[in-house]
Design an enzyme around this catalytic site. Structure first.
Site, PDB file in Angstrom:
ATOM      1  N   ARG A  47       0.845  -1.196   0.000  1.00  0.00           N
ATOM      2  CA  ARG A  47       0.000   0.000   0.000  1.00  0.00           C
ATOM      3  C   ARG A  47       0.875   1.239   0.000  1.00  0.00           C
ATOM      4  O   ARG A  47       1.069   1.900   1.020  1.00  0.00           O
ATOM      5  CB  ARG A  47      -0.962  -0.053   1.177  1.00  0.00           C
ATOM      6  CG  ARG A  47      -2.061  -1.055   0.889  1.00  0.00           C
ATOM      7  CD  ARG A  47      -3.117  -1.084   1.945  1.00  0.00           C
ATOM      8  NE  ARG A  47      -4.242  -1.883   1.484  1.00  0.00           N
ATOM      9  CZ  ARG A  47      -5.281  -2.185   2.235  1.00  0.00           C
ATOM     10  NH1 ARG A  47      -5.348  -1.743   3.467  1.00  0.00           N
ATOM     11  NH2 ARG A  47      -6.261  -2.922   1.751  1.00  0.00           N
TER      12      ARG A  47
ATOM     13  N   TYR B 105       0.749   1.945  13.152  1.00  0.00           N
ATOM     14  CA  TYR B 105       0.483   0.570  13.549  1.00  0.00           C
ATOM     15  C   TYR B 105      -0.378   0.524  14.810  1.00  0.00           C
ATOM     16  O   TYR B 105      -0.350   1.441  15.634  1.00  0.00           O
ATOM     17  CB  TYR B 105       1.794  -0.181  13.818  1.00  0.00           C
ATOM     18  CG  TYR B 105       2.645  -0.374  12.598  1.00  0.00           C
ATOM     19  CD1 TYR B 105       2.382  -1.407  11.709  1.00  0.00           C
ATOM     20  CD2 TYR B 105       3.712   0.480  12.326  1.00  0.00           C
ATOM     21  CE1 TYR B 105       3.155  -1.580  10.580  1.00  0.00           C
ATOM     22  CE2 TYR B 105       4.490   0.311  11.195  1.00  0.00           C
ATOM     23  CZ  TYR B 105       4.206  -0.728  10.328  1.00  0.00           C
ATOM     24  OH  TYR B 105       4.980  -0.890   9.203  1.00  0.00           O
TER      25      TYR B 105
ATOM     26  N   SER C 189      -8.466  -3.244  -1.692  1.00  0.00           N
ATOM     27  CA  SER C 189      -9.313  -2.066  -1.506  1.00  0.00           C
ATOM     28  C   SER C 189     -10.460  -2.024  -2.502  1.00  0.00           C
ATOM     29  O   SER C 189     -11.597  -1.736  -2.134  1.00  0.00           O
ATOM     30  CB  SER C 189      -8.466  -0.789  -1.637  1.00  0.00           C
ATOM     31  OG  SER C 189      -7.597  -0.664  -0.539  1.00  0.00           O
TER      32      SER C 189
ATOM     33  N   GLN D 293      -1.432   2.297  -5.741  1.00  0.00           N
ATOM     34  CA  GLN D 293      -2.834   2.488  -5.367  1.00  0.00           C
ATOM     35  C   GLN D 293      -3.794   1.934  -6.414  1.00  0.00           C
ATOM     36  O   GLN D 293      -4.818   1.342  -6.077  1.00  0.00           O
ATOM     37  CB  GLN D 293      -3.113   3.977  -5.152  1.00  0.00           C
ATOM     38  CG  GLN D 293      -2.594   4.504  -3.827  1.00  0.00           C
ATOM     39  CD  GLN D 293      -2.955   5.961  -3.606  1.00  0.00           C
ATOM     40  OE1 GLN D 293      -3.215   6.684  -4.562  1.00  0.00           O
ATOM     41  NE2 GLN D 293      -2.973   6.396  -2.365  1.00  0.00           N
TER      42      GLN D 293
END
Length: 428
Positions: free
Chosen positions: A122, A230, A133, A127
Site C-alpha cells: 500500500r 500501527y 481495496s 494504489q
C-alpha cells in the site's frame, strides 16, 4: 508474433467475476499483447464474448491457455488447470496462499511465475493495483444491501400522516475500506450509524461520514497507535471494558456488520453467542469474514442462519462477487495497472524486473521454487532485499474477548498491523 495474454473462465461455481474487461483488453493490446478470452469468461459479469471481440480479443477455448505467456485470473489456478500451463507463464491472480501450502507448492512445481495480487504494497505508486481495496469497497456496500434485504423494515426514518417509522440502527465493527464504505452506504439509506475500531485515527474517519464512533476512549486507547500508524496490543483490562461496551451496544442494534479480517490468521471473534442472544427479534448480523472462520459466533459460510431468538446471521461467500459486474471492472483495472509495470515499453514484451518493489512484494513462485519469504521453506533463504509481510494485528487486539477478566497489565509491546496505513485493516 506478440506475446499472448489469456483470460480463462473461472471454474469455481461461487466465482462470477472475470479478470478482464473490454477496456483493459484494449489497453493490453496497446502494450503489444495478443489477447485471448475463453468463451463465456465474462458471462456472469455481464460481459458477453461479443464485447471482448469488439475490443480486439480473440475468443478461444480452455486449451488455448497452453500457449499463453501471461494468464490473468481471479482465483488461484487449480492443480488441473496448472497441467495446461507452460513453464515460465506469468500467472496473476488473488492467490489466497495462507493455509494453502500444497496449492502454493503446486504452483512452484508447475514452473509458473505466480503473483499474488493481495500482497500489493500500500504505497502511492500501487494504489491503482490495490485489489484488496477495490474489492473490499464493494463488499462493504453489498454487506449493507444484504443486511437491508434481510431486515423486514425500512432503514430511514419516515414521517407520515399514519405515524413515524423510526430509523434503523446500524453498527459497523471494523473501520477498514469495507467498514468505511458500509458506513457511507448505510448513511445514504438513512440509517443511524455507529462504528468501532481499535485505532484512534478511525474516530475522525467515522465522524467524517456522519456516523458516531464507539470505544472506551481512555488514556490507553489514545496511545493505541504508533507513529507509523500501527496498532498496539491492548491490555486485558481495556479489552474487558471494550467488550462490555460493545455487548451493551449490540443489544440495541437492528443491523450489525462485521469486517475484521487478518491476513494469515483466523478471523477474530467480535460477536459472541451471548451477544447474538441479546439482540431483538428481526435483527440482522452480516459477517464479511465468514470465509476465514467468521467474526460472529454461529455464522455459517454460504448460509443465512436464523437463531432461536429470530436473529438472522448472514454468511454469504464471495461478497464482492455478488456485484460481479462492478467488481470485475475494478479488478480488471487493478490487473492492467500491474501488468503495465512488467512490460518493456521499447520491445513491447514482458520483462519482469525482479528487483522492483512491486515484484518483490507479490511474487509467490518463480523458476520452480516458492520465493515469497512468508511461504518459502525454513531452509530456503529469501533473495536479498525480498519484501517480508509485516506481522498482522493480533486477533485479541481487534476486539475484546467478552469472557476476558481484568488482570494486572503486563508491559505492552507494539504489534505491527498488516498495513502501514493509518486505516484499520478490516476487510481491505
Amino acid at each position: 508474433m506478440g506475446q499472448t495474454v489469456f483470460i480463462p473462465r473461472e471454474l469455481d461455481a461461487n466465482e462470477p467475476r472475470v479478470a478482464a474487461s473490454p477496456d483493459t483488453v484494449k489497453r493490453l493490446a496497446a502494450l503489444g499483447f495478443e489477447i485471448v478470452v475463453e468463451t463465456g469468461a465474462g458471462t456472469r459479469s455481464r460481459i458477453p464474448d461479443e464485447e471482448f471481440a469488439k475490443a480486439g480479443a480473440a475468443i478461444g477455448k480452455a486449451s488455448d491457455i497452453a500457449k499463453a505467456d501471461v494468464v490473468l485470473k481471479v482465483r488461484r489456478p487449480t492443480d488441473v488447470e496448472l497441467k495446461s500451463y507452460k513453464p515460465g507463464t506469468a500467472v496473476i491472480a488473488i492467490m489466497d496462499p495462507y493455509g494453502n501450502d500444497a496449492a502454493v507448492a503446486a504452483l512452484a512445481k508447475a514452473g509458473v511465475t505466480a503473483f499474488s495480487m493481495e500482497f500489493m504494497p500500500r504505497i502511492t505508486r500501487a494504489q491503482s493495483m490495490d485489489v484488496l481495496s477495490s474489492q473490499a469497497n464493494l463488499a462493504g456496500y453489498q454487506a449493507v444491501i444484504d443486511g437491508a434485504s434481510e431486515y423486514d423494515r425500512a432503514l430511514p426514518m419516515m414521517m407520515t400522516a399514519a405515524g413515524t417509522v423510526p430509523a434503523a440502527k446500524v453498527f459497523i465493527m471494523g473501520v477498514g475500506v469495507a467498514g468505511l464504505q458500509a458506513i457511507a452506504t448505510a448513511r445514504r439509506l438513512g440509517a443511524v450509524v455507529t462504528a468501532t475500531d481499535v485505532r484512534p485515527a478511525a474516530k475522525e474517519q467515522v465522524a467524517s461520514l456522519g456516523a458516531k464512533f464507539l470505544a472506551v476512549e481512555d488514556d490507553e486507547f489514545k496511545a493505541a497507535e504508533t507513529a507509523g500508524g500501527y496498532a498496539k496490543e491492548m491490555s486485558r483490562e481495556y479489552q474487558a471494558k471494550q467488550a462490555a461496551l460493545t455487548a451493551e451496544h449490540i443489544a440495541k442494534q437492528d443491523i450489525v456488520i462485521t469486517t475484521a479480517l487478518i491476513p494469515g490468521r483466523p478471523a477474530p471473534k467480535l460477536v459472541s453467542a451471548a451477544m447474538v442472544a441479546s439482540m431483538k427479534p428481526g435483527s440482522v448480523l452480516v459477517d464479511l469474514a465468514v470465509e476465514r472462520g467468521g467474526n460472529v459466533e454461529g455464522a455459517v459460510p454460504g448460509q443465512v442462519v436464523t437463531t432461536a431468538n429470530n436473529v438472522k446471521i448472514v454468511g454469504h461467500l464471495n461478497v464482492p462477487g455478488r456485484v460481479s459486474a462492478s467488481a470485475s471492472l475494478l479488478y480488471a483495472r487493478n490487473l492492467f495497472a500491474f501488468v503495465e509495470t512488467l512490460v518493456d515499453k521499447t520491445t513491447k514484451t514482458l520483462a519482469i524486473n525482479r528487483d522492483d518493489d512491486l515484484v518483490k512484494a507479490t511474487m509467490l513462485t518463480d523458476g520452480g521454487k516458492v520465493v515469497h519469504p512468508a511461504f518459502a521453506k525454513a531452509d530456503q533463504q529469501p533473495p536479498k532485499g525480498q519484501h517480508v509481510e509485516p506481522a498482522a494485528i493480533p486477533a485479541k487486539s481487534m476486539v475484546a474477548d467478552a469472557s476476558a477478566k481484568p488482570k494486572k497489565a503486563a508491559p505492552k509491546k507494539a504489534a505491527a498491523s498488516s498495513s502501514p496505513s493509518s486505516k484499520s485493516k478490516g476487510i481491505a
